[in-house]
Scaffold this active site. Structure first.
Site, PDB file in Angstrom:
ATOM      1  N   ASP A  12     -35.386  -7.162 -18.127  1.00  0.00           N
ATOM      2  CA  ASP A  12     -34.139  -6.444 -17.828  1.00  0.00           C
ATOM      3  C   ASP A  12     -33.460  -5.898 -19.081  1.00  0.00           C
ATOM      4  OD1 ASP A  12     -34.512  -7.264 -15.143  1.00  0.00           O
ATOM      5  OD2 ASP A  12     -33.541  -9.172 -15.602  1.00  0.00           O
ATOM      6  N   LYS A  15     -36.058  -1.433 -20.440  1.00  0.00           N
ATOM      7  CA  LYS A  15     -37.370  -0.859 -20.794  1.00  0.00           C
ATOM      8  C   LYS A  15     -37.625   0.461 -20.090  1.00  0.00           C
ATOM      9  CE  LYS A  15     -39.614  -4.450 -19.353  1.00  0.00           C
ATOM     10  NZ  LYS A  15     -38.529  -5.408 -19.180  1.00  0.00           N
ATOM     11  N   GLY A  39     -38.113  -4.813 -11.943  1.00  0.00           N
ATOM     12  CA  GLY A  39     -37.175  -3.850 -11.374  1.00  0.00           C
ATOM     13  C   GLY A  39     -36.776  -2.901 -12.480  1.00  0.00           C
ATOM     14  N   HIS A  40     -37.330  -1.716 -12.476  1.00  0.00           N
ATOM     15  CA  HIS A  40     -37.084  -0.763 -13.556  1.00  0.00           C
ATOM     16  C   HIS A  40     -36.191   0.367 -13.061  1.00  0.00           C
ATOM     17  CE1 HIS A  40     -41.047  -2.215 -15.600  1.00  0.00           C
ATOM     18  NE2 HIS A  40     -40.045  -3.049 -15.762  1.00  0.00           N
ATOM     19  N   GLN A 223     -41.255  -7.318 -17.408  1.00  0.00           N
ATOM     20  CA  GLN A 223     -40.675  -8.584 -17.855  1.00  0.00           C
ATOM     21  C   GLN A 223     -40.458  -8.565 -19.384  1.00  0.00           C
ATOM     22  OE1 GLN A 223     -43.613  -9.063 -15.505  1.00  0.00           O
ATOM     23  NE2 GLN A 223     -42.015  -8.621 -14.050  1.00  0.00           N
TER      24      GLN A 223
END
Ligand code: IMP
Length: 427
Positions: A12, A15, A39-40, A223
């Site tokens: 988080d 990225k 979750g991007h 991650q």
């Protein structure tokens, strides 16, 4: 210039925004590990795109985006994400899936949910997306890969080996329902349809062509280093290798292909799920960071734990993550802070021992407290700053101090979610 983008903390870190920016220069973008636990979030012209599996490079036309062999894929999530992009008018013709990627089956998600819901001690706080159980089966050599979906004969042979074992575990260990061969075969037929337009059986030719053409490759990590199964805060980790080394195993490219490793870190630290976090702030400062930084999980919606920037873990990330530079995100979250702290060491409360290197046995972290240095805030809105030279002196001091402590350059500073809220620092 082939680059890896790695999360340098507990995920988080922002990225996706950095990957999105660098994807503009890349021809091939490869997601190398993890699954839909990620979750991007990418913001383009105030429009928010949320990705779990698909490389964020898909937002650019004409890029090839490969979901690599090191990933695990939940077919339904993949389908939903692809359909969502198509509905937004995004061209997904460049999307490719490695036939060697692993499939998350319904029993993996069930086992993950069961383990997390029933565990009291030893709970990991997973995303319950079946990640650990899928990687467990992969390593135990009883997993299913995308290529199995297109070989009914070998799939049938495999299921004859896998299912008796799997069902025994599901029933006897977890008290869950067994899966019949007919049911799993029908699921696989459905999955074969989902992946059909995207599965890339000619992936070797694809990589060879890009190598021959000297294409720019961007390796997209999910991650972060501190969640790496080998180097992170084990057992409070994910089940793959987000570190730069994972980019090789998960993509099919060797280490000599990589020129640069950019570690993305926030100006503070967050983590979701259980596990040690020495600089965690369980007070109004932590709450302030959470609220200003909108620190709630993209995948699970959980409030993220927050704390001051931790140089001990970050130096460790520079080392084992193989970082050559850092992209520091969300520095604008501190715009209204009088003081900003940086943790430079840990102190053992039992004997006063000072740790400057990261102590890997996380079960003794409960005895550690952070040693801080305090910096004066800049009290200026940074969200519109475009050039490094326009940053207030206190912000520059803060960044220089971090560079000095980390011994790698901070090449990118992010001051907001949009593409144009990014400062590229000249070398
Ligand atoms: P899993 O990957 O779902 O097995 O979860 C293992 C640990 O990694 C838990 O602490 C999760 O909260 C954390 N985790 C997994 N994916 C992400 C991510 O993308 N960002 C932040 N934490 C994550």
């Amino acid at each position: 210039m082939n680059r890896v983008v790695v999360g340098a903390q507990w995920g988080d870190e922002g990225k996706a925004k950095i990957t999105d920016l660098l994807a503009n220069d890349a021809d091939l973008i490869i997601r190398y590990q993890g699954g839909c636990n990620a979750g991007h979030t990418v913001v383009v012209d105030d429009k928010v795109f949320k990705f779990h599996l698909i490389p964020s490079g898909i937002l650019y036309k004409g890029k090839t985006c490969l979901i690599g062999a090191g990933t695990v894929i939940l077919p339904e999530t993949f389908e939903k994400e692809v359909q969502g992009l198509i509905a937004e008018g995004i061209d997904v013709s460049g999307l490719k899936v490695s036939p060697l990627a692993s499939i998350t089956m319904p029993y993996h998600t069930e086992v993950d949910g069961y383990s997390e819901n029933t565990a009291t001690k030893g709970k990991i706080g997973t995303t319950k997306k079946g990640i650990g159980p899928t990687y467990t089966d992969k390593m135990a050599r009883i997993g299913l890969k995308i290529e199995d979906l297109y070989n009914p004969e070998t799939l049938s042979e495999k299921l004859d080996v896998i299912l008796p074992l799997k069902n025994k575990t599901l029933e006897k260990v977890y008290g869950l329902e067994p899966y019949s061969k007919e049911c799993v075969t029908a699921l696989c037929e459905k999955y074969a349809e989902i992946f059909k337009p995207y599965v890339c059986f000619e992936w070797q030719e694809l990589l060879e062509k890009h190598k021959r053409d000297k294409s720019v490759v961007l390796f997209e990590g999910a991650q972060g280093v501190m969640l790496d199964v080998d180097y992170g805060t084990y057992p409070f980790v994910t089940s793959s290798n987000p570190i730069a080394g994972g980019a090789c195993t998960g993509s099919g490219y060797g280490p000599k292909m990589i020129d640069e490793v950019i570690g993305v870190a926030k100006a503070y630290v967050t983590r979701v799920g259980e596990g040690p976090f020495v600089t965690e702030l369980n007070d109004e400062v932590g709450e302030k960071i959470r609220n200003i930084g909108h620190e709630f999980g993209t995948t699970t919606g959980r409030p993220r734990r927050t704390g001051w920037f931790d140089v001990v873990t970050m130096k460790y990330a520079v080392l084992v993550g193989g970082l050559t530079s850092v992209a520091l995100t969300k520095i604008d979250v501190f715009d209204d802070f009088d003081e900003i702290k940086i943790c430079t060491a840990y102190k053992d409360t039992r004997d006063g021992k000072i740790y400057k290197s990261y102590p890997t046995n996380v079960f003794m972290h409960k005895y550690l407290e952070p040693v801080y240095e305090t910096h004066t805030g800049w009290k200026t809105n940074l969200t519109g700053v475009k050039k490094y030279s326009d940053l207030p002196q206190n912000a520059k001091n803060y960044l220089s101090r971090l560079e000095e402590l980390l011994e790698v350059p901070i090449s990118i500073v992010s001051v907001g979610p949009n593409r144009d809220q990014t400062i590229f620092k000249e070398a």
